[in-house]
Design a protein around this motif. Structure first.
Motif, PDB file in Angstrom:
ATOM      1  N   UNK A 147       2.733   2.674   4.821  1.00 19.41           N
ATOM      2  CA  UNK A 147       1.858   2.093   3.797  1.00 19.41           C
ATOM      3  C   UNK A 147       0.789   1.207   4.428  1.00 19.41           C
ATOM      4  N   UNK A 148       1.100   0.618   5.577  1.00 20.34           N
ATOM      5  CA  UNK A 148       0.081  -0.155   6.297  1.00 20.34           C
ATOM      6  C   UNK A 148      -1.046   0.755   6.751  1.00 20.34           C
ATOM      7  N   UNK A 190       6.896  -1.701  15.836  1.00 23.12           N
ATOM      8  CA  UNK A 190       6.515  -1.304  14.483  1.00 23.12           C
ATOM      9  C   UNK A 190       5.838  -2.459  13.756  1.00 23.12           C
ATOM     10  N   UNK A 191       4.758  -2.157  13.048  1.00 21.47           N
ATOM     11  CA  UNK A 191       3.992  -3.200  12.377  1.00 21.47           C
ATOM     12  C   UNK A 191       4.637  -3.605  11.060  1.00 21.47           C
ATOM     13  N   UNK A 195       2.465  -9.382  10.005  1.00 23.92           N
ATOM     14  CA  UNK A 195       2.018  -9.389  11.402  1.00 23.92           C
ATOM     15  C   UNK A 195       0.667  -8.699  11.553  1.00 23.92           C
ATOM     16  N   UNK A 196       0.431  -7.662  10.775  1.00 25.42           N
ATOM     17  CA  UNK A 196      -0.851  -6.958  10.845  1.00 25.42           C
ATOM     18  C   UNK A 196      -1.986  -7.834  10.347  1.00 25.42           C
ATOM     19  N   UNK A 197      -1.724  -8.616   9.311  1.00 17.12           N
ATOM     20  CA  UNK A 197      -2.732  -9.572   8.835  1.00 17.12           C
ATOM     21  C   UNK A 197      -3.073 -10.570   9.944  1.00 17.12           C
ATOM     22  N   UNK A 198      -2.039 -11.064  10.632  1.00 13.41           N
ATOM     23  CA  UNK A 198      -2.289 -11.992  11.737  1.00 13.41           C
ATOM     24  C   UNK A 198      -3.111 -11.334  12.834  1.00 13.41           C
ATOM     25  N   UNK A 199      -2.816 -10.063  13.141  1.00 11.10           N
ATOM     26  CA  UNK A 199      -3.588  -9.344  14.154  1.00 11.10           C
ATOM     27  C   UNK A 199      -5.050  -9.182  13.722  1.00 11.10           C
ATOM     28  N   UNK A 200      -5.264  -8.889  12.448  1.00 12.39           N
ATOM     29  CA  UNK A 200      -6.628  -8.798  11.934  1.00 12.39           C
ATOM     30  C   UNK A 200      -7.378 -10.099  12.167  1.00 12.39           C
ATOM     31  N   UNK A 201      -6.723 -11.191  11.858  1.00 12.28           N
ATOM     32  CA  UNK A 201      -7.401 -12.483  11.883  1.00 12.28           C
ATOM     33  C   UNK A 201      -7.579 -13.051  13.277  1.00 12.28           C
ATOM     34  N   UNK A 221      -5.465  -6.728   0.873  1.00 15.55           N
ATOM     35  CA  UNK A 221      -4.751  -5.509   0.478  1.00 15.55           C
ATOM     36  C   UNK A 221      -3.400  -5.414   1.185  1.00 15.55           C
ATOM     37  N   UNK A 222      -3.367  -5.808   2.448  1.00 17.95           N
ATOM     38  CA  UNK A 222      -2.089  -5.819   3.170  1.00 17.95           C
ATOM     39  C   UNK A 222      -1.122  -6.832   2.559  1.00 17.95           C
ATOM     40  N   UNK A 223      -1.642  -7.949   2.096  1.00 20.79           N
ATOM     41  CA  UNK A 223      -0.795  -8.999   1.530  1.00 20.79           C
ATOM     42  C   UNK A 223      -0.124  -8.553   0.231  1.00 20.79           C
ATOM     43  N   UNK A 224      -0.649  -7.506  -0.397  1.00 20.42           N
ATOM     44  CA  UNK A 224      -0.050  -7.013  -1.643  1.00 20.42           C
ATOM     45  C   UNK A 224       1.057  -5.997  -1.407  1.00 20.42           C
ATOM     46  N   UNK A 225       1.270  -5.586  -0.140  1.00 18.50           N
ATOM     47  CA  UNK A 225       2.325  -4.618   0.150  1.00 18.50           C
ATOM     48  C   UNK A 225       3.700  -5.267   0.030  1.00 18.50           C
ATOM     49  N   UNK A 226       4.729  -4.490  -0.291  1.00 21.53           N
ATOM     50  CA  UNK A 226       6.086  -5.037  -0.358  1.00 21.53           C
ATOM     51  C   UNK A 226       6.659  -5.272   1.034  1.00 21.53           C
ATOM     52  N   UNK A 227       7.749  -6.019   1.088  1.00 16.02           N
ATOM     53  CA  UNK A 227       8.502  -6.222   2.343  1.00 16.02           C
ATOM     54  C   UNK A 227       7.569  -6.692   3.462  1.00 16.02           C
ATOM     55  N   UNK A 228       6.982  -7.837   3.257  1.00 20.26           N
ATOM     56  CA  UNK A 228       5.952  -8.328   4.167  1.00 20.26           C
ATOM     57  C   UNK A 228       6.418  -8.466   5.617  1.00 20.26           C
ATOM     58  N   UNK A 229       7.695  -8.713   5.825  1.00 21.31           N
ATOM     59  CA  UNK A 229       8.176  -8.926   7.193  1.00 21.31           C
ATOM     60  C   UNK A 229       9.000  -7.768   7.737  1.00 21.31           C
ATOM     61  N   UNK A 230       9.054  -6.670   7.006  1.00 19.73           N
ATOM     62  CA  UNK A 230       9.829  -5.514   7.482  1.00 19.73           C
ATOM     63  C   UNK A 230       8.965  -4.636   8.380  1.00 19.73           C
TER      64      UNK A 230
END
Length: 248
Positions: A147-148, A190-191, A195-201, A221-230
């Motif tokens: 989904x990322x 695996x992202x 963590x992907x938001x942090x990489x973006x920023x 948009x990434x922040x709206x995905x489920x299981x933010x730390x999985x």
């Protein structure tokens, strides 16, 4: 580009550590002839893979080379007396002096001219019959159908400097012929959305500068995905091997 002097301190722990190194080593050794006597690991980084290559084959003389002083210090601690500071585009080794050359996670960091120069140097230092092994398509390895990835589908991308097609073409121009392929999982890489938001920023996605509106749009948009730390599935990295022909 990242500051690899700064990255050296936590490079291994942030990139899969020993598990990823073990997988990479096994895949590399599957493409390096058993009879090889001397191997040069260009851009050896912390030496985490270089050390494993040397330990796996006691009869193989392994030398590491890296341009970044902090990486040279770290790898030298793992392989005392077997690491030199060197630019991959101007290797300080005689022509035809090694049986195998590896470049793992290097070509994607270079510009097109740097890729051409590095491949030319790797071909130069190889003996006839020797093998050059390199990772290719590193960025694409992280596209695992998650989904990322769906959120990031429309992001701008630079042409991949380490794309398999151009790498193969450059190798061919310097007399190297395809000699095999391999792959290995990027254990622990695996992202997750957070963590992907942090990489973006922090600018890991080079076409999305930190703080720009489009970057923040992807972050939202990434922040709206489920299981933010999985973590989503691990990437799978790919290797290509090329052989320098023996003269008739």
């Amino acid at each position: 580009m990242l500051d690899y002097d700064e990255e050296a301190r936590h490079y291994d722990s942030s990139r899969g550590g020993e598990a990823r190194a073990a997988a990479a080593t096994d895949a590399l050794l599957g493409l390096i002839p058993d009879a090889a006597g001397r191997l040069l690991d260009v851009a050896c980084g912390t030496g985490i893979v270089t050390r494993r290559l040397a330990a796996a084959r006691p009869g193989l003389r392994v030398t590491g080379a890296d341009l970044t002083p902090a990486m040279v210090r770290t790898s030298s601690a793992r392989l005392p007396g077997a690491v030199v500071r060197a630019d991959s585009r101007r290797l300080p080794f005689r022509a035809g002096s090694v049986d195998a050359v590896t470049t793992v996670w290097l070509l994607h960091l270079l510009d097109p001219e740097g890729v051409r120069a590095t491949i030319a140097e790797c071909a130069r230092v190889l003996r006839p019959g020797g093998v050059y092994v390199t990772t290719v398509d590193k960025a694409a390895a992280h596209d695992v159908g998650s989904d990322i990835d769906a959120v990031l589908t429309g992001r701008p991308r630079r042409p991949a400097a380490d794309a398999a097609g151009p790498v193969t073409a450059h190798a061919g121009r310097h007399g190297l012929r395809p000699a095999g392929r391999g792959s290995f999982p990027g254990a622990g890489q695996g992202r997750s959305p957070r963590a992907t938001i942090a990489d973006l920023r922090r600018g890991w996605f080079t076409m999305l500068p930190p703080g720009e509106p489009r970057t923040e749009e992807f972050a939202a948009r990434l922040a709206r995905l489920p299981d933010q730390d999985r973590p989503r599935p691990d990437p799978v990295f790919h290797l290509r091997a090329f052989r320098k022909p023996v003269a008739d």
